[in-house]
Design a protein around this motif. Structure first.
Motif, PDB file in Angstrom:
ATOM      1  N   GLY A   1       0.906  -1.169  -0.017  1.00 14.84           N
ATOM      2  CA  GLY A   1      -0.191  -0.098  -0.117  1.00 14.84           C
ATOM      3  C   GLY A   1       0.714   1.332   0.057  1.00 14.84           C
ATOM      4  O   GLY A   1       0.407   2.270  -0.740  1.00 14.84           O
ATOM      5  N   GLU A   2       1.838   1.064   0.764  1.00 15.64           N
ATOM      6  CA  GLU A   2       2.898   2.300   0.793  1.00 15.64           C
ATOM      7  C   GLU A   2       3.366   2.519  -0.627  1.00 15.64           C
ATOM      8  O   GLU A   2       3.614   3.655  -1.054  1.00 15.64           O
ATOM      9  CB  GLU A   2       4.171   2.027   1.829  1.00 15.64           C
ATOM     10  N   ASP A   3       3.702   1.610  -1.629  1.00 13.68           N
ATOM     11  CA  ASP A   3       4.114   1.888  -2.805  1.00 13.68           C
ATOM     12  C   ASP A   3       3.192   2.550  -3.453  1.00 13.68           C
ATOM     13  O   ASP A   3       3.473   3.438  -4.369  1.00 13.68           O
ATOM     14  CB  ASP A   3       4.476   0.463  -3.494  1.00 13.68           C
ATOM     15  N   LEU A   4       1.878   2.170  -3.249  1.00 17.32           N
ATOM     16  CA  LEU A   4       0.867   2.970  -4.196  1.00 17.32           C
ATOM     17  C   LEU A   4       0.780   4.225  -3.700  1.00 17.32           C
ATOM     18  O   LEU A   4       0.774   5.211  -4.481  1.00 17.32           O
ATOM     19  CB  LEU A   4      -0.575   2.198  -4.035  1.00 17.32           C
ATOM     20  N   GLU A   5       0.775   4.476  -2.515  1.00 20.94           N
ATOM     21  CA  GLU A   5       0.679   5.974  -2.005  1.00 20.94           C
ATOM     22  C   GLU A   5       1.833   6.697  -2.421  1.00 20.94           C
ATOM     23  O   GLU A   5       1.744   8.011  -2.611  1.00 20.94           O
ATOM     24  CB  GLU A   5       0.767   5.915  -0.355  1.00 20.94           C
ATOM     25  N   SER A   6       3.066   6.169  -2.324  1.00 20.20           N
ATOM     26  CA  SER A   6       4.086   6.886  -2.866  1.00 20.20           C
ATOM     27  C   SER A   6       4.326   7.282  -4.291  1.00 20.20           C
ATOM     28  O   SER A   6       5.257   7.875  -4.711  1.00 20.20           O
ATOM     29  CB  SER A   6       5.502   6.603  -2.244  1.00 20.20           C
ATOM     30  N   GLY A   7       3.551   6.377  -5.062  1.00 14.19           N
ATOM     31  CA  GLY A   7       3.517   6.386  -6.603  1.00 14.19           C
ATOM     32  C   GLY A   7       4.971   5.829  -6.758  1.00 14.19           C
ATOM     33  O   GLY A   7       5.596   6.332  -7.824  1.00 14.19           O
ATOM     34  N   ALA A   8       5.300   4.687  -6.113  1.00 11.09           N
ATOM     35  CA  ALA A   8       6.513   4.205  -6.476  1.00 11.09           C
ATOM     36  C   ALA A   8       6.911   3.627  -7.983  1.00 11.09           C
ATOM     37  O   ALA A   8       5.926   3.255  -8.655  1.00 11.09           O
ATOM     38  CB  ALA A   8       6.684   2.608  -5.557  1.00 11.09           C
ATOM     39  N   SER A   9       8.152   3.850  -8.309  1.00 10.83           N
ATOM     40  CA  SER A   9       8.356   3.274  -9.674  1.00 10.83           C
ATOM     41  C   SER A   9       9.755   2.435  -9.625  1.00 10.83           C
ATOM     42  O   SER A   9      10.378   2.271  -8.529  1.00 10.83           O
ATOM     43  CB  SER A   9       9.171   4.611 -10.586  1.00 10.83           C
TER      44      SER A   9
END
Ligand SMILES: Cc1cc2nc3c(=O)[nH]c(=O)nc-3n(C[C@H](O)[C@H](O)[C@H](O)COP(=O)(O)OP(=O)(O)OC[C@H]3O[C@@H](n4cnc5c(N)ncnc54)[C@H](O)[C@@H]3O)c2cc1C
Length: 453
Positions: free
Chosen positions: A333-341
C-alpha cells in the motif's frame, strides 16, 4: 490439440494419464487476466492454450457480472485492455469512461472472437486439478475433463485462476489472511426509469458517495452514465421496518449500455474462504437470498425502480480476495501511496485501494485514495520458488492494501499481458521467466502499446 485427445501416456502415482497436447504456453483461467495473457503469448509467436472450467471467457467479468472496468484512466490504460474496450465500444456494448460499463454477453462473444483471431486454442469445461512439477520446474497441468483426468504439457504455465490454484499446487508460497474482503453476488435489473433515478440523486446528493472521495458522478453521457453508492436513509429505514436484511449500509449501482439495465453491487458475506467449495456453496445460497431481498426492496422504495425486474444474478459469487502469491517482490500500500517506480515495471496504474471490510462492523467499505500513478514490477508475477510458472491478475504478489487496487480489471489485464509477453521472451531466449531480460520485456510491451514510465 490432437484429434484423438491422446499424444502419449504418463504414469503418475501408478495411474496412467493420457497426455492430450503439448503447448509452449498454457494459461489456466479465462478471466480478464487469462484472456489478456493468452492474446499476448500467442501474438508473440507461442503455441498457446487457454483453459477454463466454465463454458465462456470473462470469469468475474461475465459469470460474476462484474460489468464495469474501474479506473480506466486514459493516461494509464493502453495495450490489451484498451483494445478490448474499443472492440466492445464499436459494438455499442460499452460506455468508455473512467469507470467503463459493458454488456457481459457481448463481452463473452467479442473476447472469444479476439482470442480465436489471435490463434489461441480454447479448452472449456476443463478444471485444473494438479500440476506436474519435476526438479522444481512446472512441466504441465492435470485437467479434470468430461473424458476423465488428462495431462497437458507446457513449457510455461501462467496461473490466472484468481485464486493462484496452480501456483499453490506447485508449492509456491502464498499469503492468505483470515481478513480477506467479503464476497458479493452482483445482479442486474431491467426496465429502470433512469430520469427518475437521476432526479432522486440530484436532489439527495448527501445520500451518495463514489470511489474518488467526493461525489464525482456525472450524467454527461447519452444515455446518462454514473456509478456510485448510497441511498443511506432509504436503506436505514428499510432495515428498521425489517423489510431489508443486508449487512451493508449502501447500495452501489450504475446503468449499463442497454437502456433501462442497471447492475447492483451490494450483497455481501464476510469470513468465507473462496478456495473452499463448501464455503462457496454457503455463500452462493446466502447471496441469492440477499439479492432477491434487495431487488424487492428497490422496487418498493427506490424512485425509478417501481417497474424494474430482476434480470439475472451472477452464476458465480464474486470473490474479491483469496491467495496472493509471495513473489520476488510484494507490492505494498505504501508503494501505491508514494507512486513508487521500479526498473522492472511492466504496468502502471492509479486506481484507489478499494477495500471492503472483512466481517461485522467493518462491512462498510473504504477507499484508500491515491492520487499518483504507481508501477507494478515484473517481480510481482514471479513466484519465489518454482520455475516456468508466472502469475497474473487478482493473485499477483501484493499486500492486502495494494491488492485493493491491483485486483481491478484493467490492472489484471495489464499484468496478464505482461505475463504473456514474458513467457514468449523466456521461451525464445531459452531462459526461465525469472531470468527474462526486463529491458527487452519492457521494450516489447511498449512496442505493442503498453504505457510505461
Ligand atoms: C463483487 C466484486 C466487485 C468488483 N468490482 C470491480 C469493479 O467495479 N471494477 C473492476 O475493475 N474490478 C472489480 N472487481 C475486481 C475484478 O472484477 C476481479 O478482481 C478481476 O475480474 C479478476 O480477474 P482475474 O482474471 O484475475 O480472475 P477471475 O475473473 O477470477 O478469473 C479466473 C478464471 O479462472 C477460472 N478458474 C478458476 N479456477 C479454475 C480451475 N481450477 N480450473 C479452471 N479454471 C479455473 C475461473 O472460472 C475464471 O474464469 C470486483 C470484484 C468483485 C468480486
Amino acid at each position: 490439440m490432437s484429434g484423438d485427445y491422446s499424444i502419449g501416456k504418463k504414469i503418475v502415482h501408478n495411474y496412467e494419464v493420457s497426455i492430450i497436447a503439448e503447448y509452449d504456453v498454457v494459461i489456466v483461467g479465462a478471466g480478464v487476466a487469462g484472456i489478456s495473457a493468452a492474446v499476448a503469448a500467442s501474438r508473440n509467436g507461442m503455441k498457446t492454450l487457454l483453459v477454463e472450467r466454465d463454458g465462456c471467457v470473462g470469469g468475474t467479468a461475465t459469470t460474476g457480472l462484474m460489468v464495469v472496468f474501474m479506473g480506466v484512466s486514459f493516461s494509464t490504460i493502453r495495450g490489451n485492455c484498451k483494445e478490448l474496450i474499443d472492440r466492445l465500444e464499436r459494438k455499442g456494448a460499452a460506455f468508455v469512461a473512467e469507470n467503463t460499463p459493458f454488456d457481459p454477453e457481448v463481452f463473452k462473444f467479442e473476447a472469444e472472437q479476439w482470442l480465436l483471431e489471435s490463434n489461441v486454442d480454447i479448452l472449456y469445461h476443463a478444471a485444473f486439478s494438479d500440476v506436474l512439477v519435476e526438479n522444481d520446474c512446472v512441466k504441465g497441468i492435470f485437467l479434470q475433463m468430461k473424458e476423465g483426468m488428462r495431462l497437458v504439457l507446457a513449457k510455461i504455465v501462467i496461473d490466472t485462476t484468481g485464486d493462484a490454484d496452480v501456483a499453490a499446487a506447485a508449492g509456491v508460497d502464498f499469503q492468505f489472511t483470515n481478513h480477506v474482503q467479503p464476497m458479493t453476488s452482483i445482479f442486474r435489473m431491467d426496465n429502470v426509469n433512469t430520469p427518475e433515478v437521476i432526479s432522486y440523486i440530484e436532489n439527495h446528493k448527501d445520500q451518495f458517495f463514489s470511489q474518488r472521495g467526493q461525489i464525482t458522478w456525472k450524467v454527461d453521457h447519452n444515455p446518462p452514465f454514473f456509478t456510485l453508492g448510497g441511498f443511506f436513509d432509504l436503506i436505514k429505514e428499510g432495515k428498521e421496518r425489517g423489510e431489508l436484511v443486508l449487512p451493508h449500509d449502501s447500495i452501489w449501482l450504475g446503468p449499463l449500455p442497454r437502456a433501462g439495465q442497471y447492475y447492483v453491487n451490494t450483497t455481501r458475506i464476510g469470513g468465507m474462504d473462496g478456495t473452499s467449495s463448501i464455503e462457496l456453496s454457503k455463500a452462493e445460497i446466502e447471496m441469492r437470498k440477499q439479492a432477491w431481498n434487495v431487488a424487492e426492496f428497490m422496487k418498493k422504495n427506490i424512485p425509478g425502480f417501481e417497474n424494474a425486474e430482476m434480470l439475472d444474478i451472477a452464476v458465480r459469487v464474486g470473490v474479491r480476495e483469496t491467495r496472493k502469491i509471495i513473489g520476488e517482490y510484494i507490492l505494498t500500500g505504501e508503494d501505491l501511496e508514494s507512486g513508487a517506480s521500479f526498473k522492472d515495471a511492466i504496468a502502471i496504474y492509479d486506481f484507489p485501494m478499494d477495500i471492503h471490510g472483512a466481517v461485522g462492523k467493518e462491512e462498510t467499505h473504504s477507499w484508500g485514495l491515491i492520487d499518483k500513478v504507481y508501477d507494478i514490477p515484473y517481480r510481482c508475477l514471479i513466484p519465489t520458488k518454482v520455475e516456468n510458472i508466472l502469475v497474473a491478475g487478482r493473485c499477483i504478489s501484493s499486500d492486502s492494501r495494494a491488492h485493493g487496487s491491483t485486483r481491478s480489471m484493467p490492472c489484471c489485464m495489464a499484468t496478464g499481458e505482461a505475463a504473456g509477453v514474458a513467457a514468449s521472451l523466456a521461451i525464445k531466449s531459452n531462459v526461465v521467466p525469472r531470468n527474462v531480460n526486463v529491458e527487452n520485456l519492457r521494450a516489447l510491451l511498449q512496442a505493442q502499446g503498453v504505457l510505461l514510465r
